[in-house]
Design an enzyme around this catalytic site. Sequence first.
Site, PDB file in Angstrom:
ATOM      1  N   ASP A  35       9.084  14.085 115.223  1.00  0.00           N
ATOM      2  CA  ASP A  35       8.421  15.516 114.984  1.00  0.00           C
ATOM      3  C   ASP A  35       8.820  15.985 113.442  1.00  0.00           C
ATOM      4  O   ASP A  35       9.639  15.672 112.963  1.00  0.00           O
ATOM      5  CB  ASP A  35       9.202  16.479 115.976  1.00  0.00           C
ATOM      6  CG  ASP A  35       8.546  16.497 117.304  1.00  0.00           C
ATOM      7  OD1 ASP A  35       7.616  16.596 117.402  1.00  0.00           O
ATOM      8  OD2 ASP A  35       9.439  16.430 118.262  1.00  0.00           O
ATOM      9  N   ASP A 173       4.640  16.642 126.339  1.00  0.00           N
ATOM     10  CA  ASP A 173       5.668  16.929 125.277  1.00  0.00           C
ATOM     11  C   ASP A 173       6.069  18.264 125.627  1.00  0.00           C
ATOM     12  O   ASP A 173       5.644  19.311 125.306  1.00  0.00           O
ATOM     13  CB  ASP A 173       5.348  16.603 123.870  1.00  0.00           C
ATOM     14  CG  ASP A 173       6.481  16.979 122.788  1.00  0.00           C
ATOM     15  OD1 ASP A 173       7.663  16.999 123.491  1.00  0.00           O
ATOM     16  OD2 ASP A 173       6.513  17.039 121.766  1.00  0.00           O
TER      17      ASP A 173
END
Length: 216
Positions: A35, A173
Amino acid sequence: MKKILCPSMMCADFDNLKKEVELLDEAGADMFHCDIMDGVFVPNMALSPYDVECIKRNTKKPVDVHLMVSNVEIVCDIYIDLNIDIIYIHPESSFHISKTLLRIKEAGIAPGIAISPDVSIETVKELLPLVDYIMIMTVNPGFSGQVYLQYVNDKIDRIIKIRKDYGFKIMLDGAISDKIIQTLTQKGVDGFVLGTSALFREDKDYETVLAKYRKL
């Protein structure tokens, strides 16, 4: 169909990042999920290019990046230069998102879009022919440790139904659990990003946990 299990590396032990990559690799992780946050597009900051480079250097498994950034056209080039395997971008992060997706594809990298809980399928439908992956966010992007948003399930079902027309893989996710993996694998989801609620625990018994999810 073999499910794709992707450790979320923002949840890893950064005092021992190289060792974490090696442990997860040996335990059977399929892909490493990174991320990238700039503190503007989302109210958090995470993972630098140096972190991602370290992860990529210590595994032969695919590495993806999820760009949660406001200047995605500029930041994207950094990860193209690192030869990342998959780059996810948010459709709402740019007025010219299709141009960025095409640049990713032309670089030989798999383009993907990340769909936040408040983004509808209708607003991204024109982009679907351009992507190899769709990552559906089941929490609001920016922080780990959130609660799974049940209302996103309808969106997941709808994307699974239209996937046959485009051929992309579907990833999930956010607050992934055993039950979610089992139920949504059966429905047709291809892979799952595993964070604090699913994988990163004090005992670091990654092999046992990943093997359990593999059997679900």
